[in-house]
Design a protein around this motif. Structure first.
Motif, PDB file in Angstrom:
ATOM      1  N   UNK A 161     -82.923  90.931 109.520  1.00 51.22           N
ATOM      2  CA  UNK A 161     -81.493  91.222 109.396  1.00 51.22           C
ATOM      3  C   UNK A 161     -80.775  90.193 108.536  1.00 51.22           C
ATOM      4  N   UNK A 162     -81.325  88.975 108.475  1.00 50.26           N
ATOM      5  CA  UNK A 162     -80.736  87.928 107.640  1.00 50.26           C
ATOM      6  C   UNK A 162     -81.214  88.004 106.191  1.00 50.26           C
ATOM      7  N   UNK A 163     -82.106  88.950 105.889  1.00 48.21           N
ATOM      8  CA  UNK A 163     -82.545  89.141 104.508  1.00 48.21           C
ATOM      9  C   UNK A 163     -83.818  88.433 104.106  1.00 48.21           C
ATOM     10  N   UNK A 164     -84.558  87.863 105.062  1.00 46.30           N
ATOM     11  CA  UNK A 164     -85.822  87.223 104.722  1.00 46.30           C
ATOM     12  C   UNK A 164     -86.777  88.242 104.112  1.00 46.30           C
ATOM     13  N   UNK A 165     -87.422  87.856 103.021  1.00 42.66           N
ATOM     14  CA  UNK A 165     -88.386  88.722 102.335  1.00 42.66           C
ATOM     15  C   UNK A 165     -89.831  88.283 102.563  1.00 42.66           C
ATOM     16  N   UNK A 166     -90.033  86.975 102.705  1.00 44.18           N
ATOM     17  CA  UNK A 166     -91.357  86.413 102.966  1.00 44.18           C
ATOM     18  C   UNK A 166     -91.218  85.394 104.082  1.00 44.18           C
ATOM     19  N   UNK A 167     -91.876  85.670 105.204  1.00 43.11           N
ATOM     20  CA  UNK A 167     -91.795  84.812 106.381  1.00 43.11           C
ATOM     21  C   UNK A 167     -93.033  83.925 106.416  1.00 43.11           C
TER      22      UNK A 167
END
Length: 268
Positions: A161-167
């Motif tokens: 939801x915060x927009x992370x693309x690669x965790x």
């Protein structure tokens, strides 16, 4: 935007020997850079080792301690960002932490593990209190978690939801919990529509036996790269085009109805 090439270091290093592990990190960073990687992810507590017992308080360092300077020099020398698992000292508290250093040697972010696993961790560490920590690398929004954190659906959804693309997930997963990298991680990546880079320790260490199986899980439910059980430097790419196509085809985040289950998710 082109794919982001990454390297996952699957290794337990030499527990208790910080200098040796920093040399291993430098060697891995050189190999990663030579292969074109822009980011190197290490396992949980790679700097010191996981099963170091009573030596942990002595080995822990502040976020700007001497090892941070060595890591910054390594990153800048090889031109590769480094996500390093280490025990962080802050006053009298110890945290199970990960630092993210940019390819120019600047500190981009730091995260403290929020969900501590088992008696060892709960006795040794203070839990962190920030759910979402992010940074940018080559146009990709990175997020940080540590091991057990990724096994909670709420933490990964918060990143999505915060927009992370690669965790990025430095890990010390023990046997017999191989279900986590084999089944749970692809599901987490799919349901949250992001990439997950999971770098594990490997082999016996004290009372633990680490499972290896480091991987990159993709938002389309695939696992483009998977390590075995031994020492390995695993290469993969986080592809923004895969992410774009998968988010368009699988609109879980758009179709959520938090007004129905938001209060339920907060119950103890």
């Amino acid at each position: 935007m082109p794919p982001l090439p990454i390297a996952l270091l699957q290794s337990s290093g030499r527990p208790g020997d910080v200098a040796h592990n920093l040399r291993l990190l430098d060697e891995a960073a050189g190999r990663a850079a030579s292969a074109g990687a822009r980011l190197l992810v290490t396992p949980e507590l790679f700097l010191t080792g996981y099963a170091v017992g009573s030596a942990l308080p002595r080995l822990a360092e502040t976020a700007d301690g001497p090892s941070a300077g060595r890591v910054a020099a390594t990153a800048a020398h090889h031109g590769v960002a480094v996500a390093l698992g280490y025990p962080e000292r802050d006053g009298r508290a110890l945290y199970n932490a990960v630092s993210l250093t940019g390819p120019d040697g600047t500190r981009l972010a730091g995260y403290r593990k929020t969900h501590l696993y088992g008696e060892f961790e709960t006795a040794a560490f203070t839990p962190g209190d920030r759910a979402v920590v992010q940074a940018e690398l080559d146009g990709t929004r990175l997020g940080l978690l540590v091991c057990y954190d990724v096994e909670f659906p709420e933490t990964v959804r918060a990143h999505a939801l915060a927009g992370t693309e690669l965790l990025l997930v430095p890990t010390a997963l023990m046997r017999p919990y191989e279900i986590v990298p084999r089944t749970l991680l692809p599901a987490r990546a799919w349901e949250n529509q992001l990439h997950i880079a999971y770098a594990n320790r490997t082999g016996p260490e004290g009372e633990f036996d680490f499972a290896g199986l480091s991987c990159l899980a993709a938002p389309d439910g695939t696992v483009p790269a998977r390590a075995g059980r031994g020492e390995e430097l695993l290469f993969a790419e986080a592809d923004p085009e895969t992410l774009r196509r998968s988010r368009a085809a699988n609109p879980y985040l758009r179709d959520r109805r938090p007004e129905l289950y938001g209060p339920l998710a907060a119950r103890g």
